[in-house]
Design an enzyme around this catalytic site. Structure first.
Site, PDB file in Angstrom:
ATOM      1  N   MET A 203       0.779  -1.146  -0.451  1.00 50.05           N
ATOM      2  CA  MET A 203      -0.140   0.302  -0.322  1.00 50.05           C
ATOM      3  C   MET A 203       0.811   0.868  -0.105  1.00 50.05           C
ATOM      4  O   MET A 203       2.050   1.554   1.005  1.00 50.05           O
ATOM      5  CB  MET A 203      -0.898  -0.088   1.329  1.00 50.05           C
ATOM      6  CG  MET A 203      -1.442   0.900   2.318  1.00 50.05           C
ATOM      7  SD  MET A 203      -2.147   1.079   3.506  1.00 50.05           S
ATOM      8  CE  MET A 203      -2.346  -0.629   4.080  1.00 50.05           C
ATOM      9  N   PRO A 204       0.575   2.524  -1.164  1.00 49.55           N
ATOM     10  CA  PRO A 204       1.367   2.971  -1.040  1.00 49.55           C
ATOM     11  C   PRO A 204       1.120   4.549   0.247  1.00 49.55           C
ATOM     12  O   PRO A 204       0.107   4.838   0.167  1.00 49.55           O
ATOM     13  CB  PRO A 204       1.477   3.419  -2.321  1.00 49.55           C
ATOM     14  CG  PRO A 204       0.691   2.880  -3.192  1.00 49.55           C
ATOM     15  CD  PRO A 204       0.227   2.092  -2.434  1.00 49.55           C
ATOM     16  N   ILE A 205       2.435   4.396   0.728  1.00 48.19           N
ATOM     17  CA  ILE A 205       1.617   5.502   1.482  1.00 48.19           C
ATOM     18  C   ILE A 205       2.271   7.175   1.201  1.00 48.19           C
ATOM     19  O   ILE A 205       3.723   7.650   1.090  1.00 48.19           O
ATOM     20  CB  ILE A 205       2.058   5.849   3.139  1.00 48.19           C
ATOM     21  CG1 ILE A 205       1.539   4.547   3.343  1.00 48.19           C
ATOM     22  CG2 ILE A 205       2.232   6.600   3.973  1.00 48.19           C
ATOM     23  CD1 ILE A 205       1.919   3.432   4.746  1.00 48.19           C
TER      24      ILE A 205
END
Length: 59
Positions: A1-3
């Site tokens: 999951m990109p943050i």
């Protein structure tokens, strides 16, 4: 999951911040081939007096 973490000097409108979140989300989802729902965007607004430029607070 990109943050995605974004730090900005305070003063933008809620609409501007929403647009930024939307566009960063779309760019990350497209670039990384993930669903928009997997992207997280965190915006931290920093007061002018806590942001130094050339050794002095930006006011």
């Amino acid at each position: 999951m990109p943050i995605i973490h974004v730090q900005l000097i305070e003063g933008r409108t809620d609409d501007q911040l929403s647009k930024l979140m939307e566009r960063l989300t779309l760019a990350a989802a497209e670039s990384l081939d993930v669903k928009k729902e997997q992207v997280r965007v965190l915006i931290q607004e920093i007061p002018n007096k806590h942001w130094g430029v050339g050794g002095k607070p930006k006011r």
